[in-house]
Write a protein that holds these residues in place. Structure first.
Motif, short mmCIF file in Angstrom:
data_model
loop_
_atom_site.label_atom_id
_atom_site.label_comp_id
_atom_site.label_asym_id
_atom_site.label_seq_id
_atom_site.Cartn_x
_atom_site.Cartn_y
_atom_site.Cartn_z
N ASN A 1 0.81 -1.23 0.00
CA ASN A 1 0.00 0.00 0.00
C ASN A 1 0.84 1.28 0.00
OD1 ASN A 1 -2.39 -1.43 -0.01
ND2 ASN A 1 -2.70 -1.28 2.21
N LYS A 2 2.15 1.14 -0.11
CA LYS A 2 3.01 2.33 -0.04
C LYS A 2 2.69 3.34 -1.14
CE LYS A 2 5.89 0.76 3.26
NZ LYS A 2 6.02 1.35 4.61
N ASN A 3 2.58 2.89 -2.36
CA ASN A 3 2.32 3.81 -3.48
C ASN A 3 0.95 4.47 -3.34
OD1 ASN A 3 4.81 3.26 -4.64
ND2 ASN A 3 4.01 1.59 -5.89
N GLU A 4 -0.04 3.67 -2.93
CA GLU A 4 -1.38 4.21 -2.71
C GLU A 4 -1.36 5.29 -1.63
OE1 GLU A 4 -5.55 2.76 -0.63
OE2 GLU A 4 -4.23 1.26 -1.54
N ALA A 5 -0.62 5.05 -0.56
CA ALA A 5 -0.54 6.02 0.53
C ALA A 5 0.12 7.31 0.06
CB ALA A 5 0.24 5.42 1.70
#
Length: 270
Positions: free
Chosen positions: A44-48
């Motif tokens: 979820n890093k990119n989404e965050a």
């Protein structure tokens, strides 16, 4: 947001939970940290990052905790530091001045850096980190530090290191450090005790992981009515004595005592 010149409470919010961002601003926290590191899973890093970028605005400046130098996310996380609405960067696993320099070189700004000391190497090099460009404060990542040193808990085991960080911050000429989180969200007595301990060891604030922790931390770092009354008596007596040593409540007051009293009054704008 960043609500005080010297924040007491720093509230973490997961970067992939944008529905919580506005609520965090209303929690009473002096500073809000949108977290891209521990609170966000790798997938979820990119989404965050995208969620934070879409939400940022200069009207509500916040801090952002990026992922550590050496991770695959560090480069892109650091780019957020160029955006308006970012009031500072929290750098995890800070272990050298070069870690800070790498971050600053990517943000290409003069924004404050809050360096998290979370490892034995970071603690050993804490003065070097504190003296790096644009470091505003050191933060003590107590949970990771305990894990790195294989310490069983944070009873009194970390007090020696707290004293070190307080002294190092003073020597480096930066603001006093910020203490780590209390993971027991529902234990208000423990949180209150750990907040008062941090204050006694010379810390200026504490990291929070839930909004309900904020008022307890703010209260713990605020002077009590007794402390304010004592400070007023000391300052008034010292001024009346025209700077000479004087007795207050049966104890001698000289300039260092007066300075401590004045700092208590300054904390509440009195």
């Amino acid at each position: 947001m960043i609500g005080r010149a010297q924040p007491r409470s720093f509230l973490f919010v997961p970067g992939d939970r944008p529905e919580r961002f506005d609520k965090a601003l209303q929690s009473g926290a002096d500073a809000v940290i949108l977290d891209l590191e521990d609170a966000v899973s790798p997938e979820n890093k990119n989404e965050a990052r995208r969620a934070i970028e879409a939400w940022l605005t200069p009207d509500r400046p916040v801090l952002i905790r990026v992922n550590a130098r050496g991770t695959s996310w560090f480069e892109q996380d650091a780019q957020l530091g160029k955006l308006r609405g970012v009031g500072g960067i929290v750098l995890p696993k800070a272990e050298s001045a070069s870690d800070v320099v790498e971050l600053v070189s990517r943000t290409k700004s003069r924004m404050p850096v809050y360096a998290l000391i979370e490892t034995a190497k970071g603690m050993f090099n804490a003065l070097e980190v504190a003296q790096a460009p644009f470091v505003r404060q050191l933060m003590f990542g107590t949970l990771d530090f305990c894990a790195d040193l294989k310490l069983a808990s944070d009873g009194g085991e970390l007090d020696h290191f707290r004293a070190d960080l307080a002294v190092i911050s003073r020597v480096a000429g930066i603001a006093p450090p910020i203490d780590g989180v209390t993971p027991a969200i529902g234990d208000e007595d423990l949180l209150g005790a750990e907040t008062l301990k941090a204050r006694r060891w010379g810390f200026a604030g504490k990291l929070c992981i839930h909004p309900r922790q904020v008022p307890i931390v703010n209260a713990g770092f605020a002077p009590t009515e007794d402390e304010l009354a004592w400070a007023r008596r000391v300052v008034e007596a010292f001024e009346a004595a025209d700077g000479a040593a004087v007795a207050v409540d049966g104890k001698m007051v000289d300039r260092p005592v007066m300075q401590r009293a004045q700092s208590i009054l300054d904390a509440v704008g009195a």
